[in-house]
Motif scaffolding. Structure first.
Motif, PDB file in Angstrom:
ATOM      1  N   PHE A 244       0.819  -1.203   0.000  1.00  0.00           N
ATOM      2  CA  PHE A 244       0.000   0.000   0.000  1.00  0.00           C
ATOM      3  C   PHE A 244       0.861   1.264   0.000  1.00  0.00           C
ATOM      4  N   ARG A 245       2.042   1.202   0.592  1.00  0.00           N
ATOM      5  CA  ARG A 245       2.953   2.345   0.514  1.00  0.00           C
ATOM      6  C   ARG A 245       3.466   2.528  -0.917  1.00  0.00           C
ATOM      7  N   PHE A 246       3.615   1.441  -1.641  1.00  0.00           N
ATOM      8  CA  PHE A 246       3.958   1.518  -3.057  1.00  0.00           C
ATOM      9  C   PHE A 246       2.866   2.293  -3.796  1.00  0.00           C
ATOM     10  N   GLY A 247       1.603   2.003  -3.461  1.00  0.00           N
ATOM     11  CA  GLY A 247       0.492   2.746  -4.060  1.00  0.00           C
ATOM     12  C   GLY A 247       0.536   4.222  -3.700  1.00  0.00           C
ATOM     13  N   CYS A 248       0.921   4.538  -2.457  1.00  0.00           N
ATOM     14  CA  CYS A 248       1.055   5.945  -2.054  1.00  0.00           C
ATOM     15  C   CYS A 248       2.130   6.635  -2.877  1.00  0.00           C
ATOM     16  N   GLY A 249       3.234   5.928  -3.143  1.00  0.00           N
ATOM     17  CA  GLY A 249       4.295   6.506  -3.953  1.00  0.00           C
ATOM     18  C   GLY A 249       3.831   6.803  -5.369  1.00  0.00           C
ATOM     19  N   MET A 250       3.073   5.884  -5.945  1.00  0.00           N
ATOM     20  CA  MET A 250       2.525   6.123  -7.283  1.00  0.00           C
ATOM     21  C   MET A 250       1.596   7.334  -7.275  1.00  0.00           C
ATOM     22  N   ALA A 251       0.743   7.403  -6.264  1.00  0.00           N
ATOM     23  CA  ALA A 251      -0.194   8.520  -6.177  1.00  0.00           C
ATOM     24  C   ALA A 251       0.532   9.843  -6.026  1.00  0.00           C
ATOM     25  N   LEU A 252       1.633   9.849  -5.278  1.00  0.00           N
ATOM     26  CA  LEU A 252       2.383  11.074  -5.071  1.00  0.00           C
ATOM     27  C   LEU A 252       2.905  11.636  -6.400  1.00  0.00           C
ATOM     28  N   SER A 253       3.398  10.746  -7.269  1.00  0.00           N
ATOM     29  CA  SER A 253       3.860  11.204  -8.582  1.00  0.00           C
ATOM     30  C   SER A 253       2.709  11.782  -9.391  1.00  0.00           C
ATOM     31  N   GLY A 254       1.572  11.103  -9.388  1.00  0.00           N
ATOM     32  CA  GLY A 254       0.416  11.599 -10.130  1.00  0.00           C
ATOM     33  C   GLY A 254      -0.054  12.949  -9.623  1.00  0.00           C
ATOM     34  N   LEU A 255      -0.046  13.119  -8.303  1.00  0.00           N
ATOM     35  CA  LEU A 255      -0.451  14.399  -7.725  1.00  0.00           C
ATOM     36  C   LEU A 255       0.506  15.512  -8.134  1.00  0.00           C
ATOM     37  N   GLY A 256       1.797  15.243  -8.026  1.00  0.00           N
ATOM     38  CA  GLY A 256       2.778  16.272  -8.348  1.00  0.00           C
ATOM     39  C   GLY A 256       2.712  16.700  -9.794  1.00  0.00           C
ATOM     40  N   LEU A 257       2.692  15.722 -10.693  1.00  0.00           N
ATOM     41  CA  LEU A 257       2.695  16.024 -12.128  1.00  0.00           C
ATOM     42  C   LEU A 257       1.462  16.819 -12.538  1.00  0.00           C
ATOM     43  N   ASN A 258       0.303  16.355 -12.153  1.00  0.00           N
ATOM     44  CA  ASN A 258      -0.928  16.966 -12.637  1.00  0.00           C
ATOM     45  C   ASN A 258      -1.271  18.248 -11.895  1.00  0.00           C
ATOM     46  N   THR A 259      -0.855  18.365 -10.642  1.00  0.00           N
ATOM     47  CA  THR A 259      -1.033  19.628  -9.926  1.00  0.00           C
ATOM     48  C   THR A 259      -0.245  20.728 -10.610  1.00  0.00           C
ATOM     49  N   PHE A 260       1.019  20.429 -10.904  1.00  0.00           N
ATOM     50  CA  PHE A 260       1.855  21.442 -11.544  1.00  0.00           C
ATOM     51  C   PHE A 260       1.319  21.816 -12.929  1.00  0.00           C
ATOM     52  N   SER A 261       0.900  20.816 -13.692  1.00  0.00           N
ATOM     53  CA  SER A 261       0.401  21.093 -15.043  1.00  0.00           C
ATOM     54  C   SER A 261      -0.833  21.987 -14.996  1.00  0.00           C
ATOM     55  N   LEU A 262      -1.769  21.685 -14.098  1.00  0.00           N
ATOM     56  CA  LEU A 262      -2.990  22.483 -14.015  1.00  0.00           C
ATOM     57  C   LEU A 262      -2.711  23.895 -13.522  1.00  0.00           C
ATOM     58  N   ILE A 263      -1.667  24.054 -12.709  1.00  0.00           N
ATOM     59  CA  ILE A 263      -1.331  25.396 -12.241  1.00  0.00           C
ATOM     60  C   ILE A 263      -0.752  26.233 -13.371  1.00  0.00           C
ATOM     61  N   VAL A 264       0.309  25.732 -14.016  1.00  0.00           N
ATOM     62  CA  VAL A 264       1.017  26.559 -14.993  1.00  0.00           C
ATOM     63  C   VAL A 264       0.221  26.752 -16.277  1.00  0.00           C
ATOM     64  N   GLU A 265      -0.712  25.857 -16.578  1.00  0.00           N
ATOM     65  CA  GLU A 265      -1.455  25.981 -17.819  1.00  0.00           C
ATOM     66  C   GLU A 265      -2.689  26.867 -17.699  1.00  0.00           C
ATOM     67  N   TRP A 266      -2.951  27.369 -16.485  1.00  0.00           N
ATOM     68  CA  TRP A 266      -4.085  28.269 -16.306  1.00  0.00           C
ATOM     69  C   TRP A 266      -3.672  29.664 -15.842  1.00  0.00           C
TER      70      TRP A 266
END
Length: 605
Positions: A244-266
């Motif tokens: 489950f910590r492996f799943g948390c690590g995957m989620a962390l990457s998804g959060l970082g990537l898409n958070t940054f993209s949505l910020i800079v593209e708006w």
């Protein structure tokens, strides 16, 4: 980083990276909007750009302010998951449990400990051994016990388990599943598995976000973090906890990537520096929040749950987010892009301006971006030419060693002998001045000496720490904090410097490659700590030697201070040769180029 930037660029193909780092094509685009030779701004041949559409719907209006604020809140808890093991895997003082036949004795706990567990050379109870039989003679202070000649001094392992002195946390995964002695390596393996999840998540979520959009992947990442974190908190066994910590690590990457993209593209370019700085400091503040949460929540299950449950709320909030209109336009969905822009205009109380936007206007504004995506490049282009090969090898060493040494220090706070909550606060706070100092250095002495100097100083402080006696805790802590600050500064320099070195056509692949090397370094760091069980000074030697070697390698990189960004691989090969590259800035572009340089520099903060 370890700051937000460390978590926001894991994708092997970071989405629309050219919007984050201004490129020569962006410079020329801005020039189209500046009157030259007395031409007026309202001239008919002025080219519409997507930035103009953002201005039309309110580029810094209520929508953008609320949008950025809501996206930044989860960043505060991303640091908590990244450094969670410092507390949930805290190793408490422990020793072998007493023999079962002593459970009914009238002896005090101190007396039982005296006759069952031998002392180490430091005068403390040994952690992994006990006497085969109780040494009753040790109770006789005069040494006249009648059993003195019959006792057996042979030692054995902890056949009846361990007893723990829970002074900091009331419960950790170490005491829960007895990850001590022969199983002590599992602690580091757990962190390595988590970092493996971060790496896998970058590959998976990066590709999916380019294909299916940022908003839906952000929602999935929030839900995955919430569910994985909750399941980790209630895990009945260590293997399930790691899963489950492996799943948390995957989620962390998804959060970082898409958070940054949505910020800079708006948001418009002029406020990206301020927004990027605020996002980065959110991660820094998150390190302080983790220390506060761990201080008040001393059970590892409840602590894990506390940093995971808010992501259910973030998942619900993410339904409100608008998909990036840039992404919609570049993925043949112009109607939805126009609809989204009109919705933003209404939210910003500019409905009349929003109604003026149509599909034709949008497609005209995105011509430049669409033309840049006609030819496909891949990671192999990073190694096709001599200067590119040298550059990618030096940058790979720089990123790997920075992340390797950073997590080597940040993930083993107990070794400093200082209160773990205090050291976590200090380690988090040192990032703030480190970012300021490295920004000033890059501005005045250049990227190359700043990058090289930060790494070499970090390595030297780690090596000096090996020579400081263990009882000099204050000196050891100060050196560790200085080293960690230099590594945090190196991370900031890495992102700016690498973005300026890679040519536009393969900047996405290049940043993805070096980010992957950073993840590899983070995965290896916990494993290296295990060598300390055999040679105590070896981990420090490796953690200190790696940054010094990579700092020397950084000397062979070209300087980019005050230069334009390369567009093509040939521009990289021609750099420093005296040839005028295809993307050489003209005199009329000088002012724009200088402003772009300043903006790039500030984004490192």
């Amino acid at each position: 980083m370890e700051d937000a930037a460390i978590l926001l660029s894991f994708d092997p193909r970071p989405p629309l990276l050219h919007h984050r780092l201004p490129t020569p094509s962006n410079i020329r685009h801005h020039q189209d909007r500046i009157p030259v030779g007395g031409e007026s701004k309202g001239q008919s041949n002025r080219r519409m750009a997507f930035a103009d559409l953002l201005e039309q719907v309110g580029s810094t209006g209520r929508f953008q302010i609320l949008h950025v604020m809501l996206l930044c809140i989860p960043v505060l808890l991303m640091a908590s998951h990244n450094l969670l093991q410092n507390f949930v895997a805290m190793v408490p003082p422990h020793y072998c449990s007493a023999h079962s036949n002593l459970s009914q004795s009238q002896l005090s706990p101190e007396e039982i400990l005296l006759i069952t567990v031998p002392l180490s050379e430091a005068g403390k109870p040994q952690r992994c051994q006990r006497y085969v039989v109780p040494q009753w003679h040790l109770l006789d202070m005069n040494g006249t016990s009648t059993s003195e000649e019959n006792y057996d001094v042979f030692l054995q392992g902890c056949a009846d388990g361990w007893s723990y002195n829970m002074t900091g946390m009331t419960s950790t995964i170490i005491s829960e599943w007895h990850l001590v002695c022969d199983l002590r390596s599992l602690k580091q393996m757990g962190q390595t598995i988590y970092m493996g999840g971060v790496l896998v998540g970058a590959v998976i979520f990066g590709g999916l976000s380019d294909r299916y959009g940022r908003r839906i992947l952000l929602m999935i990442s929030n839900l995955l973090m919430a569910v994985s974190g909750t399941c980790a908190a209630f895990s009945p066994s260590f293997p399930l906890f790691c899963l489950f910590r492996f799943g948390c690590g995957m989620a962390l990457s998804g959060l970082g990537l898409n958070t940054f993209s949505l910020i800079v593209e708006w948001i418009p370019t002029r406020v990206r520096t301020l927004t990027g700085t605020a996002t980065g400091y959110c991660y820094t503040v998150g390190q302080l929040i983790l220390a506060a949460l761990a201080y008040f929540i001393t059970d590892w299950r409840w602590l894990t749950l506390a940093v995971s449950l808010p992501f259910y709320i973030f998942f619900l909030i993410s339904w409100w987010f608008h998909e990036s209109s840039r992404w919609l336009a570049l993925n043949n969905k112009p109607e939805q892009a126009v609809k989204t822009l009109k919705s933003v205009a209404r939210f910003n109380k500019r409905p009349e301006e929003g109604e003026k936007i149509d599909v034709k206007m949008l497609q005209e504004s995105m011509k430049k971006e669409l033309s840049c995506s006609k030819r496909t490049y891949n990671a192999l282009d990073l190694f096709r030419t001599p200067k590119m090969r040298m550059m990618i090898l030096c940058l790979s060493a720089t990123w790997l060693s920075t992340s390797f040494a950073y997590y080597g220090l940040a993930m083993d706070l107990q070794k400093f002998g200082v209160d773990i909550y205090l050291i976590q606060v200090i380690f988090g706070a040192v990032d703030i001045p480190a970012k300021v100092v490295i920004t000033v250095c890059m501005s005045f002495i250049g990227r190359r000496p700043s990058q090289s100097g930060a790494l070499i100083i970090a390595g030297v402080t780690i090596l000096i720490n090996l020579l400081v006696p263990n009882d000099k805790q204050t000196v050891r802590t100060c050196l560790a904090v200085l080293g960690k600050g230099c590594l945090a500064a190196s991370f900031n320099c890495c992102y700016l410097y690498s973005g300026e070195l890679f040519p536009t056509i393969i900047r996405q692949s290049g940043m993805g490659w070096v980010s992957m090397m950073a993840r590899v370094g983070a995965m290896v760091a916990p494993i290296v700590q295990l060598t300390g069980d055999y040679i105590p000074w070896l981990p420090g030697l490796i953690y200190g030697g790696a940054p010094i070697l990579s700092g020397i390698a950084a000397v062979f990189l070209p300087e980019t201070l005050g230069t334009h960004l390369p567009d093509t691989i040939q521009d990289v090969e021609d750099r420093g040769s005296g040839k005028r590259s295809k993307c050489q800035a003209s005199t009329k572009e000088a002012v724009i180029l200088q402003d772009t340089e300043v903006d790039l520099l500030k984004q490192a903060v």
